[in-house]
Write an enzyme that holds these catalytic residues in place. Structure first.
Site, PDB file in Angstrom:
ATOM      1  N   CYS A 122      -3.579   1.221   6.655  1.00  0.00           N
ATOM      2  CA  CYS A 122      -3.932   0.560   7.920  1.00  0.00           C
ATOM      3  C   CYS A 122      -4.470   1.541   8.954  1.00  0.00           C
ATOM      4  O   CYS A 122      -5.248   1.163   9.823  1.00  0.00           O
ATOM      5  CB  CYS A 122      -2.764  -0.246   8.470  1.00  0.00           C
ATOM      6  SG  CYS A 122      -1.252   0.698   8.514  1.00  0.00           S
ATOM      7  N   ASN A 133       0.810  -1.227   0.000  1.00  0.00           N
ATOM      8  CA  ASN A 133       0.000   0.000   0.000  1.00  0.00           C
ATOM      9  C   ASN A 133       0.844   1.279   0.000  1.00  0.00           C
ATOM     10  O   ASN A 133       0.437   2.291  -0.549  1.00  0.00           O
ATOM     11  CB  ASN A 133      -1.020  -0.005   1.139  1.00  0.00           C
ATOM     12  CG  ASN A 133      -0.396  -0.177   2.495  1.00  0.00           C
ATOM     13  OD1 ASN A 133       0.736  -0.643   2.628  1.00  0.00           O
ATOM     14  ND2 ASN A 133      -1.131   0.188   3.528  1.00  0.00           N
ATOM     15  N   LYS A 179      12.033  -8.104   1.882  1.00  0.00           N
ATOM     16  CA  LYS A 179      11.081  -8.708   0.953  1.00  0.00           C
ATOM     17  C   LYS A 179       9.848  -7.822   0.856  1.00  0.00           C
ATOM     18  O   LYS A 179       8.893  -7.969   1.599  1.00  0.00           O
ATOM     19  CB  LYS A 179      10.670 -10.119   1.399  1.00  0.00           C
ATOM     20  CG  LYS A 179      10.126 -10.897   0.216  1.00  0.00           C
ATOM     21  CD  LYS A 179       8.853 -11.694   0.485  1.00  0.00           C
ATOM     22  CE  LYS A 179       7.599 -10.965   0.669  1.00  0.00           C
ATOM     23  NZ  LYS A 179       6.950 -10.395  -0.518  1.00  0.00           N
ATOM     24  N   PRO A 180       9.884  -6.866  -0.075  1.00  0.00           N
ATOM     25  CA  PRO A 180       8.698  -6.042  -0.289  1.00  0.00           C
ATOM     26  C   PRO A 180       7.622  -6.851  -1.019  1.00  0.00           C
ATOM     27  O   PRO A 180       7.881  -7.978  -1.452  1.00  0.00           O
ATOM     28  CB  PRO A 180       9.201  -4.908  -1.169  1.00  0.00           C
ATOM     29  CG  PRO A 180      10.655  -5.139  -1.361  1.00  0.00           C
ATOM     30  CD  PRO A 180      10.969  -6.535  -0.981  1.00  0.00           C
ATOM     31  N   GLY A 234       1.911  -5.622   7.307  1.00  0.00           N
ATOM     32  CA  GLY A 234       0.949  -6.334   6.466  1.00  0.00           C
ATOM     33  C   GLY A 234      -0.265  -6.743   7.276  1.00  0.00           C
ATOM     34  O   GLY A 234      -0.606  -6.110   8.282  1.00  0.00           O
ATOM     35  N   SER A 235      -0.899  -7.804   6.833  1.00  0.00           N
ATOM     36  CA  SER A 235      -2.173  -8.194   7.426  1.00  0.00           C
ATOM     37  C   SER A 235      -1.994  -8.886   8.779  1.00  0.00           C
ATOM     38  O   SER A 235      -0.949  -9.476   9.063  1.00  0.00           O
ATOM     39  CB  SER A 235      -2.893  -9.140   6.472  1.00  0.00           C
ATOM     40  OG  SER A 235      -2.103 -10.302   6.279  1.00  0.00           O
ATOM     41  N   GLU A 252       3.451  -4.501  12.283  1.00  0.00           N
ATOM     42  CA  GLU A 252       2.502  -3.416  11.978  1.00  0.00           C
ATOM     43  C   GLU A 252       1.374  -4.055  11.187  1.00  0.00           C
ATOM     44  O   GLU A 252       1.519  -4.315   9.996  1.00  0.00           O
ATOM     45  CB  GLU A 252       3.166  -2.329  11.125  1.00  0.00           C
ATOM     46  CG  GLU A 252       4.210  -1.522  11.838  1.00  0.00           C
ATOM     47  CD  GLU A 252       3.659  -0.718  12.997  1.00  0.00           C
ATOM     48  OE1 GLU A 252       2.426  -0.568  13.107  1.00  0.00           O
ATOM     49  OE2 GLU A 252       4.473  -0.273  13.810  1.00  0.00           O
ATOM     50  N   LEU A 253       0.257  -4.321  11.848  1.00  0.00           N
ATOM     51  CA  LEU A 253      -0.788  -5.141  11.210  1.00  0.00           C
ATOM     52  C   LEU A 253      -2.008  -4.296  10.852  1.00  0.00           C
ATOM     53  O   LEU A 253      -1.900  -3.102  10.654  1.00  0.00           O
ATOM     54  CB  LEU A 253      -1.132  -6.297  12.145  1.00  0.00           C
ATOM     55  CG  LEU A 253       0.091  -7.097  12.630  1.00  0.00           C
ATOM     56  CD1 LEU A 253      -0.320  -8.187  13.603  1.00  0.00           C
ATOM     57  CD2 LEU A 253       0.858  -7.682  11.455  1.00  0.00           C
ATOM     58  N   GLU A 300     -11.788  -5.167   8.578  1.00  0.00           N
ATOM     59  CA  GLU A 300     -10.949  -4.126   7.973  1.00  0.00           C
ATOM     60  C   GLU A 300     -11.248  -4.121   6.478  1.00  0.00           C
ATOM     61  O   GLU A 300     -11.027  -5.121   5.788  1.00  0.00           O
ATOM     62  CB  GLU A 300      -9.468  -4.404   8.207  1.00  0.00           C
ATOM     63  CG  GLU A 300      -8.596  -3.307   7.621  1.00  0.00           C
ATOM     64  CD  GLU A 300      -7.101  -3.574   7.729  1.00  0.00           C
ATOM     65  OE1 GLU A 300      -6.700  -4.747   7.673  1.00  0.00           O
ATOM     66  OE2 GLU A 300      -6.335  -2.602   7.837  1.00  0.00           O
TER      67      GLU A 300
HETATM   68  P1  ADP Z   1      -1.894  -8.116   1.756  1.00  0.00           P
HETATM   69  O1  ADP Z   1      -2.824  -9.292   1.675  1.00  0.00           O
HETATM   70  O2  ADP Z   1      -2.561  -6.852   2.089  1.00  0.00           O
HETATM   71  O3  ADP Z   1      -0.868  -8.061   0.660  1.00  0.00           O
HETATM   72  P2  ADP Z   1      -0.168  -9.476   3.361  1.00  0.00           P
HETATM   73  O4  ADP Z   1      -0.063  -9.479   4.835  1.00  0.00           O
HETATM   74  O5  ADP Z   1      -0.614 -10.706   2.688  1.00  0.00           O
HETATM   75  O6  ADP Z   1      -1.071  -8.313   3.048  1.00  0.00           O
HETATM   76  O7  ADP Z   1       1.189  -9.011   2.688  1.00  0.00           O
HETATM   77  C1  ADP Z   1       2.180  -8.253   3.353  1.00  0.00           C
HETATM   78  C2  ADP Z   1       3.535  -8.819   3.001  1.00  0.00           C
HETATM   79  O8  ADP Z   1       3.622 -10.126   3.553  1.00  0.00           O
HETATM   80  C3  ADP Z   1       3.790  -8.973   1.510  1.00  0.00           C
HETATM   81  O9  ADP Z   1       5.136  -8.661   1.242  1.00  0.00           O
HETATM   82  C4  ADP Z   1       3.495 -10.442   1.288  1.00  0.00           C
HETATM   83  O10 ADP Z   1       4.168 -10.946   0.160  1.00  0.00           O
HETATM   84  C5  ADP Z   1       4.038 -11.035   2.570  1.00  0.00           C
HETATM   85  N1  ADP Z   1       3.523 -12.368   2.920  1.00  0.00           N
HETATM   86  C6  ADP Z   1       2.375 -12.961   2.545  1.00  0.00           C
HETATM   87  N2  ADP Z   1       2.286 -14.211   3.056  1.00  0.00           N
HETATM   88  C7  ADP Z   1       3.413 -14.421   3.790  1.00  0.00           C
HETATM   89  C8  ADP Z   1       3.923 -15.516   4.592  1.00  0.00           C
HETATM   90  N3  ADP Z   1       3.246 -16.639   4.728  1.00  0.00           N
HETATM   91  N4  ADP Z   1       5.123 -15.338   5.190  1.00  0.00           N
HETATM   92  C9  ADP Z   1       5.815 -14.202   5.059  1.00  0.00           C
HETATM   93  N5  ADP Z   1       5.386 -13.142   4.336  1.00  0.00           N
HETATM   94  C10 ADP Z   1       4.199 -13.237   3.718  1.00  0.00           C
END
Ligand code: ADP
Length: 476
Positions: A280, A148, A171-172, A224-225, A246-247, A379
């Protein structure tokens, strides 16, 4: 530059796999990008471990010079950087430029702040003993970030970690690799030694697993989520990986009856739909006092239906597309459920007729909702603005706090007593009073409850990447 960046080299993934990066505004191919896996991540961690032996022992003054040069390069190249961010994320050009300016500021600010990672000397109870506490870099850190904010999310963590003396395996999101590659390139051109910052794009679960399994990777900083945050928490016990998370959020906005309705509604529509609601800290659940509810809803509907949707490159556009087809589908599904709940959609919530290509949705305003509507509990991460009404402070505080999230909340009132009581009773890590942007490079950003742990930005953000060490001298 559209490659992985490992140990100072741009390279293919070991498995030679590539994936297609698609423009969310047109659904056209932008470019292809290597898709890294477990082995690439293990290699990157190895290089980061080696690089840490030197980098971790440089002075903060040395590191600051590189970080400040990076900030300057970002500012110099901002037109190119912002353009690529619009291509991959769809956001309006003005927002992309603003985001890159903030990213530059983060590199500069953390370069300076690391010079002030002061420890302390502690008086002891013995004449022959002296004790002090110093801060040292944690070591190799993994930084996993969401799409985002393609520049802001990585910059916040990379800048703090590098300033602290850590080395980074980043890892973006696979949706926004271009901004991250530009940032890695700026760091490298500024003299960052090989292996100090490594960039991977690829199989998220495999890369995440490699980070959790490797004992040399001391910490993961994740944006992320909440779903993925929990996966990382489960895995962190394997090699005792420290976590900053940061969720998600589900921010309440409490609008009391004494405000200037038109002014607050206008600013609120800008805040709610910034980045299409894919934020977020996005103000999500609007609780509006019953005395102004009707006029607020009217004003909001007027403002929102006039908002301009389109390509991020077009002048005056306020809303671009959502990031992916999947993200748009998830928002359309929410709208479908809202219809089922018999709520009233005052404007938007559909795919614009003239935008069949690209992941667009017209911004929506919704009323006639029950307290347990999906718009109050989930959310949304999309352009939907629900309005609920309330009558008393106690009632609205109860509703605002009834969520598993605890990132940010907003209060609008001109009454000091109300503002202070409301802000102190809200169970959120960030509260904005008459303020839509309660964050900044120098301010601690972090969530309560299931919105995360730890802080980013501010001096707190620096110490997330440092360990405290007690040094005690005896026999003096
Ligand atoms: P969104 O669904 O909003 O992209 P995510 O939490 O899935 O949010 O993504 C945030 C980051 O986490 C991204 O870089 C994504 O590639 C990464 N990601 C997704 N699944 C995993 C996982 N199982 N382990 C580590 N990183 C992950």
């Amino acid at each position: 530059m559209n490659e992985l960046f490992i140990n100072g080299q741009w390279m293919e993934a070991q498995g030679r796999k590539r994936y297609e990066l698609v423009n969310p505004a047109t659904e056209e191919l932008i470019t292809t990008f290597p898709f890294a896996g477990n082995a690439d991540c293990l290699a990157a961690i190895g290089h980061a471990e080696t690089a840490f032996e030197q980098w971790g022992r440089t002075t903060p003054y040395f590191r600051a010079e590189i970080l400040k040069k990076t900030a300057d390069l970002i500012r110099k190249d901002i037109d190119i950087l912002a353009r690529d961010m619009v291509l991959e994320s769809g956001k309006p050009l003005l927002e992309a430029r603003g985001e890159w300016m903030v990213a530059a500021n983060l590199f500069e600010w953390y370069g300076e702040e690391a010079k002030r990672a002061y420890g302390k000397v502690i008086p002891t109870n013995r004449l022959d003993k002296r004790s002090s506490v110093i801060w040292q870099p944690i070591g190799v850190v993994g930084v996993i970030t969401a799409w985002n904010f393609p520049a802001y999310n990585p910059a916040r963590s990379w800048a703090a970690a590098l300033a602290a003396g850590c080395t980074v395996v980043a890892k973006p999101s696979e949706n926004t690799p271009l901004s991250a590659a530009h940032m890695a390139s700026a760091l490298s051109a500024s003299g960052l030694p090989p292996g100090v910052l490594n960039l991977l794009i690829g199989d998220a679960a495999a890369i995440g697993d490699a980070m959790l399994d490797h004992p040399g990777l001391r910490k993961i900083s994740f944006t992320g989520s909440t779903r993925v945050g929990k996966i990382l928490m489960d895995g962190a016990s394997r090699t005792h990986t420290r976590l900053s998370l940061e969720l998600g959020g589900n921010a309440p906005v409490i609008v009391f009856g004494d405000v200037d309705v038109e002014a607050v509604a206008k600013a609120a529509s800008g805040a709610r739909f910034r980045n299409n609601g894919q934020v977020c800290t996005a103000p999500q659940r609007f609780y509006v006092h019953e005395s102004i509810f009707k006029s607020f809803a009217e004003s909001m509907t007027r403002q929102v239906s006039a908002m301009q949707l389109g390509s991020g490159f077009d002048e005056g556009v306020q809303l671009g597309p959502l990031i992916t087809q999947k993200q748009r589908d998830s928002v359309l599904e929410v709208v479908r459920q809202v219809r089922e709940e018999k709520a009233s959609i005052l404007t938007g919530g559909d795919v614009p007729a003239d935008r069949q290509k690209g992941y667009f949705i017209r911004p929506a305003v919704v009323i006639d909702l029950k307290d347990d509507s999906i718009l109050a509990t989930k959310e949304i991460f999309g352009p939907v603005l629900p309005l609920f009404s309330f009558s008393t402070l106690d009632e609205v505080i109860g509703k605002a706090n009834s969520t598993e999230y605890g990132l940010s909340a907003y209060v609008f009132t001109n009454d000091l007593k109300t503002a202070i009581h409301a802000s102190e009773r809200l169970n959120f890590g960030i509260v904005g009073i008459n303020e839509w942007a309660p964050h900044g490079t120098e301010l601690p950003f972090g969530g309560w409850k299931q919105s995360g742990q730890g802080h980013e930005s501010g001096s707190e953000g620096l110490f997330e990447y440092m360990e405290k060490k007690l040094i005690s001298i005896g026999g003096l």
